[in-house]
Design a protein around this motif. Structure first.
Motif: not given
Length: 752
Positions: A399, A433-434, A436-437, A456-457, A459, A467
């Motif tokens: 990520h 998953p919700n 992004n990490g 994580f990526d 948002d 985030h």
């Protein structure tokens, strides 16, 4: 050769496989028949309801036309002219005329005649002042002012939805009010005819539509407003009403309401635009095909009975070559086919062997994983360049952003070891998953602390810090819910690469240390550690905190980066030499304060006052790096000494208790207030063998000693050294020494 095939699990699997091959098409065929019958029945019921609705619509349209015609006759009846109605002499004839008109329609509950702007209203029962009329006839949702306004302003025939009306005697009844201006179709009407229609007069027409089925019927006006409803069983919420009736089209439709599929039948009147609707749960249709279900069950029983015989024959033909091959292999290897406790499934033997081999490999995986993550926390990626190892251990740092969390909690007295293991297992690998990490947990050298590496990526709708806060809060809530603890969390800064995770780890440790004295369940972010205002030309608190924490951890790599970055900032500034030297004292004071906290008085005494005065920035940098290196080296030595001391104390404890059959890894962990996994790794690193092997070796040596020096029975000796399974001990003794205990005792006696 006769043999019992039913004792073989492989043969039974073949039998079941053929049965499934038979049953699957049968089941699908049965489902098709059942669904087809249900759909046909459903179509017939829906068509019947559509016909009944059309009939009800025709009847009600006729009744409404009848009421309109009565209003027309009233408007042209000279007895009901305004001047005659108001005349005391002729008003009786007007009342009698209204009673006659009321009697012409069975659905009229009461008939009223009102002239615009008049303070009186007339009915078949007589004349009433308007205030008296509204006091004697109260509507729940139609107040006095609204009644007066509607009677004066209505321009077109208007039906109001069913409403609860109360008369002067307190009797309540659900009524519909139908307002028709007179003269009809005149742009300037002079009065209004109002019919009160009991709701039961309309519902009685649609009661028979549902029959024995549970459901609901509605009559809607041309605006989609519910005029009359008749509910049997469930009811719809306001949200479902708006969603359904806002997009309803005439015909037969399917719609999901309250989580269940419903059948909806509706027709629309071409006369007044009213819509007639029935709504029924679709599951009712399927309960009406019991005869089809009985036929399917009988068919299944017959086919399964016939297919079972065929499946047994085919399974025997399939199994016979495998059983012959296994017998041949057993005869050549000299091993029995039927060993106690062993499965008769021949393919399972191969799978069991592979599982045992994989288990030995998997046993080392947690140690490798822990070592790799610990190296990442300590050195970043500078010393961990094993991409293949990361892939093998399923550790992904793919990520865009990475940060570290340090998690601690207040341990309970009795279940601290179990609690620690549960939390460690929970945090070992987390998917988010919700958000992004994902993250990986690793046990830290500090007792009661766990590090979590998060990737994580961000948002697009939130910034990076927000985030990160969502991720930390999700993990914290998960810990509270799953483990019933209030964690203390320190969070480091985001970095773009995994090679900078050691930086984030130092920051997380610093944030955690600042939060230790606060209430449990708190979260401290390194970014939120405040900077002093107007600190443009001073070293930031974050840099000093990271420097202090890295010294406490003995991490010279991060400490040197902090010192070098601070000196570089001073070199690039345009401050005076005096101010630069004053600022440099912050770095020195940080090192001295850390040394004082670590009780390193020797290093403090070696610092001379002239260390800052008269030095260039390059000299200051070299001296500070030298001090940091010495302090980190001493911290490292102290950690190693403490670890060695702990190992020595554990060895001494084992020496004193190895003959206790209750001695285990968990009991030693409880004695020293450590986690079993930490003791296991530390013991193997220091001693070269694992805990179980070491205990076995001590007990073996003691048995050998007593065999040489005593004549006691072997069973008594084995029990004295803490081993309760004598046959297993004798087997392992022979494997270890090459002799049985009896042979070993005789060998020693002969040597004497």
């Amino acid at each position: 050769m006769n043999r019992n095939y039913f004792k073989s699990k492989l043969f039974l699997k073949y039998t079941w496989s053929y049965l499934f091959i038979l049953l699957i098409p049968l089941i699908f065929t049965s489902i098709f028949i059942y669904e087809n019958a249900s759909q046909r029945l459903r179509s017939e019921i829906e068509r019947s309801h559509l016909d009944q609705l059309t009939q009800a619509e025709t009847i009600i349209d006729g009744r409404m036309k009848e009421l309109s015609e009565i209003a027309v006759r009233i408007s042209y009846d000279h007895r009901l002219a305004s001047y005659l109605v108001h005349d005391p002499i002729h008003s009786g004839e007007a009342i009698e005329a209204l009673d006659q008109y009321k009697a012409t329609s069975s659905i009229i509950g009461e008939l009223y005649l009102y002239f615009h702007k008049d303070d009186r209203i007339y009915s078949s029962e007589g004349m009433n002042h308007f205030d008296v009329f509204t006091d004697n006839l109260l509507f729940q949702n139609w107040d006095k002012n609204a009644v007066f306004k509607d009677l004066n302003d209505v321009k077109f025939p208007t039906m109001r939805p069913a409403d609860i009306a109360s008369n002067s005697k307190g009797r309540q009844q659900s009524m519909l009010a139908y307002l028709i201006p007179i003269k009809p179709n005149n742009p300037n009407p002079y009065g209004t005819v109002m019919y009160l229609i009991p709701k039961s007069e309309l519902t009685s027409l649609i009661d028979s539509i549902l029959g024995n089925y549970q459901g609901q019927t509605y009559i809607l006006d041309n605006q989609g407003q519910i005029l009359v409803d008749n509910r049997q069983g469930e009811s719809l919420s306001d949200a479902d009403n708006r969603s359904l009736f806002g997009h309803l089209t005439p015909g037969i439709q399917k719609h999901v309401l309250n989580g269940e599929e419903h059948s909806i039948v509706s027709v629309q009147s071409p006369v007044n635009g009213w819509t007639y609707v029935t709504i029924m749960p679709s599951k009712q249709f399927f309960s009406s095909v019991l005869h089809v279900r009985s036929f399917i069950i009988m068919l299944l029983i017959f086919v399964v009975a016939a297919g079972a015989a065929i499946a047994l024959l085919l399974a025997r033909m399939q199994y016979r070559p495998i059983s012959t091959l296994v017998e041949f292999a057993a005869s050549k290897s000299g091993k029995s086919l039927s060993r106690p406790g062993e499965s008769r499934n021949e393919l399972d033997r191969i799978r069991t062997t592979l599982i045992e081999y994989c288990a030995r490999v998997d046993l080392q995986e947690p140690y490798a994983r822990h070592h790799l993550l610990s190296m990442l926390l300590r050195f970043g990626s500078s010393r961990v360049q094993t991409t293949e190892l990361r892939e093998a251990l399923d550790l992904r740092f793919d990520h865009s952003l990475h940060f570290v969390m340090v998690i601690g909690w207040i341990k309970s007295d009795k279940n601290s070891i179990i609690e620690h293991q549960e939390i460690l297992e929970l945090l070992t690998h987390m998917e988010l998953p919700n958000l992004n990490g994902h993250g990986y947990g690793v046990e830290l050298s500090q007792l009661g602390q766990i590090g979590v590496l998060i990737c994580f990526d961000p948002d697009e709708t939130t910034d990076e810090f927000e985030h990160k806060q969502l991720i930390v809060e999700a993990l914290r809530s998960h810990l509270i819910e799953s483990c019933d603890i209030q964690p203390v969390i320190g969070v480091g800064t985001n970095y773009s690469g995994a090679d900078q995770l050691n930086q984030s780890y130092i920051e997380a440790c610093s944030a955690y240390d600042l939060r230790v004295s606060s209430n449990t369940g708190s979260v401290n972010y390194f970014e939120k550690q405040s900077y002093t205002t107007d600190q443009t030309y001073w070293i930031s608190n974050n840099t000093l905190l990271k420097l202090s924490q890295s010294l406490k951890q003995g991490n010279f790599e991060v400490a040197s980066q902090m010192i070098q970055s601070a000196i570089l900032s001073l070199q690039q500034s345009e401050l005076s030499t005096l101010l630069i030297r004053c600022i440099g004292i912050d770095l020195l004071n940080t090192i001295l304060k850390t040394a004082s906290e670590l009780e390193n008085q020797k290093l403090i005494q070696e610092i001379a006052p002239h260390m800052i005065a008269g030095q260039s920035l390059d000299e200051l940098e070299r001296n500070l790096l030298h001090l940091a290196a010495r302090l980190c080296e001493q911290v490292e030595q102290a950690n190693q000494k403490e670890e060695q001391s702990l190992t020595d104390r554990m060895i001494a404890y084992i020496e004193a208790h190895f003959a206790d059959n209750a001695l285990s890894l968990e009991s030693v962990a409880s004695e020293f207030n450590l986690s079993p996994s930490h003791i296991s790794r530390s013991f193997k690193d220091k001693m070269g063998v694992n805990f179980v092997q070491y205990i076995w070796q001590k007990r073996l040596e003691e048995v050998m000693h007593q065999l040489k020096t005593t004549d006691d029975a072997l069973k008594d000796i084995i029990i004295r050294v803490g081993y309760v399974d004598a046959p297993n001990f004798i087997r392992k003794f022979k494997k270890e020494t090459g002799y049985t205990p009896g042979q070993y005792r005789k060998l020693y006696a002969y040597a004497q």
